[in-house]
Design a protein around this motif. Structure first.
Motif, PDB file in Angstrom:
ATOM      1  N   PHE A 297     -32.511  -7.644 -22.767  1.00 18.53           N
ATOM      2  CA  PHE A 297     -32.311  -8.099 -21.388  1.00 18.53           C
ATOM      3  C   PHE A 297     -30.833  -8.108 -21.011  1.00 18.53           C
ATOM      4  O   PHE A 297     -30.463  -7.723 -19.895  1.00 18.53           O
TER       5      PHE A 297
ATOM      6  N   PHE B  57     -36.614  -1.148 -14.763  1.00 16.09           N
ATOM      7  CA  PHE B  57     -37.496  -2.062 -15.489  1.00 16.09           C
ATOM      8  C   PHE B  57     -38.207  -3.002 -14.521  1.00 16.09           C
ATOM      9  O   PHE B  57     -39.429  -3.180 -14.582  1.00 16.09           O
TER      10      PHE B  57
ATOM     11  N   ARG C 115     -49.273  -2.968 -14.602  1.00 18.39           N
ATOM     12  CA  ARG C 115     -50.678  -3.402 -14.780  1.00 18.39           C
ATOM     13  C   ARG C 115     -51.525  -3.026 -13.573  1.00 18.39           C
ATOM     14  O   ARG C 115     -52.664  -3.479 -13.458  1.00 18.39           O
TER      15      ARG C 115
ATOM     16  N   ASP D  20     -43.770 -19.917 -11.059  1.00 21.05           N
ATOM     17  CA  ASP D  20     -43.864 -18.688 -11.866  1.00 21.05           C
ATOM     18  C   ASP D  20     -42.542 -18.556 -12.620  1.00 21.05           C
ATOM     19  O   ASP D  20     -41.519 -18.149 -12.064  1.00 21.05           O
TER      20      ASP D  20
ATOM     21  N   GLY E  17     -40.732 -14.897 -13.302  1.00 19.15           N
ATOM     22  CA  GLY E  17     -41.745 -14.148 -12.543  1.00 19.15           C
ATOM     23  C   GLY E  17     -41.277 -12.813 -11.999  1.00 19.15           C
ATOM     24  O   GLY E  17     -41.958 -12.236 -11.152  1.00 19.15           O
TER      25      GLY E  17
ATOM     26  N   ASP F 286     -46.643 -11.411  -8.844  1.00 17.59           N
ATOM     27  CA  ASP F 286     -47.823 -12.241  -9.130  1.00 17.59           C
ATOM     28  C   ASP F 286     -48.035 -13.295  -8.040  1.00 17.59           C
ATOM     29  O   ASP F 286     -49.171 -13.614  -7.701  1.00 17.59           O
TER      30      ASP F 286
ATOM     31  N   ARG G 229     -33.888 -14.892 -13.662  1.00 11.70           N
ATOM     32  CA  ARG G 229     -32.437 -14.858 -13.852  1.00 11.70           C
ATOM     33  C   ARG G 229     -31.762 -14.470 -12.530  1.00 11.70           C
ATOM     34  O   ARG G 229     -32.368 -13.770 -11.703  1.00 11.70           O
TER      35      ARG G 229
ATOM     36  N   HIS H 170     -33.115 -19.575 -12.268  1.00 10.89           N
ATOM     37  CA  HIS H 170     -33.278 -20.617 -13.293  1.00 10.89           C
ATOM     38  C   HIS H 170     -33.355 -19.949 -14.656  1.00 10.89           C
ATOM     39  O   HIS H 170     -34.089 -18.969 -14.836  1.00 10.89           O
TER      40      HIS H 170
ATOM     41  N   PHE I  68     -34.746 -20.151 -18.185  1.00  9.01           N
ATOM     42  CA  PHE I  68     -35.844 -20.944 -18.764  1.00  9.01           C
ATOM     43  C   PHE I  68     -35.513 -21.576 -20.114  1.00  9.01           C
ATOM     44  O   PHE I  68     -36.341 -22.272 -20.692  1.00  9.01           O
TER      45      PHE I  68
ATOM     46  N   SER J 282     -46.275 -12.690 -19.449  1.00  6.61           N
ATOM     47  CA  SER J 282     -45.524 -11.765 -20.321  1.00  6.61           C
ATOM     48  C   SER J 282     -44.130 -12.307 -20.628  1.00  6.61           C
ATOM     49  O   SER J 282     -43.148 -11.563 -20.620  1.00  6.61           O
TER      50      SER J 282
HETATM   51  C1  SAM Z   1     -41.513  -9.010 -19.211  1.00  4.20           C
HETATM   52  S1  SAM Z   1     -40.803  -9.616 -17.767  1.00  4.20           S
HETATM   53  C2  SAM Z   1     -42.150 -10.444 -17.005  1.00  4.20           C
HETATM   54  C3  SAM Z   1     -42.010 -10.550 -15.529  1.00  4.20           C
HETATM   55  C4  SAM Z   1     -43.243 -11.109 -14.826  1.00  4.20           C
HETATM   56  N1  SAM Z   1     -43.551 -12.458 -15.278  1.00  4.20           N
HETATM   57  C5  SAM Z   1     -44.420 -10.202 -15.048  1.00  4.20           C
HETATM   58  O1  SAM Z   1     -45.292 -10.533 -15.853  1.00  4.20           O
HETATM   59  O2  SAM Z   1     -44.475  -9.144 -14.430  1.00  4.20           O
HETATM   60  C6  SAM Z   1     -39.847 -10.966 -18.368  1.00  4.20           C
HETATM   61  C7  SAM Z   1     -39.075 -11.678 -17.291  1.00  4.20           C
HETATM   62  O3  SAM Z   1     -38.344 -12.745 -17.894  1.00  4.20           O
HETATM   63  C8  SAM Z   1     -37.100 -12.839 -17.237  1.00  4.20           C
HETATM   64  N2  SAM Z   1     -36.149 -13.557 -18.096  1.00  4.20           N
HETATM   65  C9  SAM Z   1     -35.580 -13.151 -19.251  1.00  4.20           C
HETATM   66  N3  SAM Z   1     -34.768 -14.103 -19.735  1.00  4.20           N
HETATM   67  C10 SAM Z   1     -34.829 -15.132 -18.861  1.00  4.20           C
HETATM   68  C11 SAM Z   1     -34.231 -16.428 -18.817  1.00  4.20           C
HETATM   69  N4  SAM Z   1     -33.400 -16.833 -19.808  1.00  4.20           N
HETATM   70  N5  SAM Z   1     -34.518 -17.246 -17.794  1.00  4.20           N
HETATM   71  C12 SAM Z   1     -35.372 -16.846 -16.814  1.00  4.20           C
HETATM   72  N6  SAM Z   1     -35.982 -15.628 -16.792  1.00  4.20           N
HETATM   73  C13 SAM Z   1     -35.710 -14.794 -17.805  1.00  4.20           C
HETATM   74  C14 SAM Z   1     -36.727 -11.384 -17.016  1.00  4.20           C
HETATM   75  O4  SAM Z   1     -35.706 -11.248 -16.037  1.00  4.20           O
HETATM   76  C15 SAM Z   1     -38.062 -10.781 -16.604  1.00  4.20           C
HETATM   77  O5  SAM Z   1     -38.253 -10.840 -15.201  1.00  4.20           O
END
Ligand code: SAM
Length: 403
Positions: free
Chosen positions: A185, A198, A206, A239, A242, A247, A267, A286, A288, A304
């Motif tokens: 990332f 990406f 999906r 979410d 998200g 979604d 992010r 935010h 996470f 995911s």
């Molecule tokens: C695999 S994608 C999933 C996106 C969405 N939930 C989906 O299922 O289509 C993972 C998501 O996590 C976010 N992400 C990665 N590290 C993060 C962090 N530390 N805080 C918040 N979001 C983060 C990424 O930017 C990305 O949008």
């Protein structure tokens, strides 16, 4: 020499039944039919043909699709409509060698990516039309340039590490392939065309598959809408991670009467690209790995997310949610692949491989998820799955709801 055709016979008769179920729109019938199609090919294909297909036919298809994206060949095909376009005209439009274009088109037609209408004239298919849209085209870009390179380096990486299981998000096959010590990332953030590719691809990968909000999957009304209490919080669902909010758009479209607010978190680099959320949701940056700022929402939804991280990081992510959740009210929803104990399908096993090469992590079994959630202080209420679906919806709650 007589050959034993009993296995092929068995597949052919199952195809009849699966075909009838498909025509009757039975859930899972399409996937079953495709599975039987793959089985049929595997039982007919000679080893020499299988190696040829894996070794050069499929790599050439992938490389040709990548080149076609660069040259906007799929856009030109779409524009040409039913009449199609000749290789000669395509060569003029793309400023490329005619002979080269002819050979690329011939292989793409042989691999069913495009249609060959007549000698050296080609037209589009559903697939090639999709590849002219940015959300699918970006899938080719991201998967060929970023994931594909990582897969090419995997055998050498594993040999160099004496076949130990990769477990570091900063030192795995992805880093070896892309010569970086950043996580995937962080690397994406520093490589904007691929970050955008990406994110676009995430909104489509999906597409057409059953979603958790579809009828017969997760009962949103019964499990979330009923019992929503605006005195606890006016937020219905958060979410977490998200992406661009696809979604939430879908949830709002399928359940327009959702009783509370929807919040998108991701992010800053992703949230800054969200322009059209205002009508459906509120978008906030935010991390996470820090405390969840939205308290007492009805649901915290992670799609995911956990499969991108090792167990220790997942526990940290989940623990950031705990203080925000109202015991006995807030639900944790995890939308992820749950790997079956046996006979996992290739979309599941290959996603597990993709996770291995990109972030040295994995898809999890039910036992693994149960254990992980327990360690983080949650318990699974129920796992909802759709017939032959790839992902499941794991509904969980705080393990000590009355503390
Ligand atoms: C695999 S994608 C999933 C996106 C969405 N939930 C989906 O299922 O289509 C993972 C998501 O996590 C976010 N992400 C990665 N590290 C993060 C962090 N530390 N805080 C918040 N979001 C983060 C990424 O930017 C990305 O949008």
């Amino acid at each position: 020499m007589t050959q034993d055709t009993s296995h092929v016979d068995a597949i052919l008769s199952q195809l009849q039944t699966a075909g009838a179920s498909y025509k009757a729109n039975t859930p899972g019938a399409r996937e079953k039919l495709m599975g039987l199609g793959y089985d049929l090919i595997s039982s007919l294909e000679l080893p020499s043909e299988a190696i040829m297909r894996m070794g050069w036919a499929e790599p050439a298809r992938a490389a040709n699709c990548r080149t076609a994206v660069d040259l906007k060949i799929f856009d030109h095909l779409k524009e040409s409509g039913g009449a199609g376009i000749t290789a000669k005209d395509l060569a003029v439009k793309t400023n490329a060698d005619e002979n080269l274009i002819s050979r690329i088109m011939r292989h793409l037609a042989a691999m069913n990516v495009i249609n060959e209408k007549s000698e050296n004239t080609y037209s589009s298919t559903t697939l090639s039309d999709a590849l002219s849209e940015s959300r699918y085209r970006d899938g080719i870009l991201f998967l060929y340039d970023v994931a594909g390179v990582s897969f090419r380096h995997l055998p050498e990486y594993l040999k160099n590490t004496n076949y130990a299981l990769p477990t570091s998000v900063t030192d795995g096959p992805f880093q070896a392939a892309h010569k970086t010590d950043l996580t995937a990332f962080a690397w994406l953030d520093k490589t904007p065309p691929y970050l955008e590719a990406f994110n676009n691809y995430m909104s489509a990968y999906r597409f057409g598959k059953p979603s958790w909000v579809d009828p017969g999957f997760y009962p949103v009304s019964e499990r979330l809408v009923e019992g929503f209490n605006s005195e606890y919080s006016d937020v219905f669902l958060v979410d977490v991670g998200g992406g661009k909010g696809h979604d939430l758009h879908e949830l709002k479209a399928k359940y327009p009467q959702i009783p509370g607010k929807l919040i998108l978190q991701d992010r800053p680099a992703v949230i800054s690209t969200v322009s059209d959320g205002s009508s459906s949701f509120e978008a906030i940056s935010h991390d996470f790995f820090t405390a969840q700022p939205i308290k007492h929402a009805r649901a915290y939804y992670l799609h995911s997310i956990l499969h991108n991280w090792g167990d220790d990081d997942c526990i940290k992510i989940l623990q950031q949610l705990k203080p925000a959740m109202r015991p006995g009210y807030s639900r944790l929803l995890i939308n992820e692949i749950v790997v079956p104990r046996q006979n996992a399908s290739w979309p599941i096993t290959s996603m597990d491989q993709l996770m291995l090469v990109l972030a040295a992590i994995q898809e999890r079994t039910e036992a693994h998820l149960t254990e992980l959630l327990k360690k983080a202080g949650f318990k699974i209420i129920k796992i909802y799955s759709y017939e032959s679906g790839q992902e499941s919806l794991v509904e969980a709650e705080l393990d000590e709801p009355h503390l």
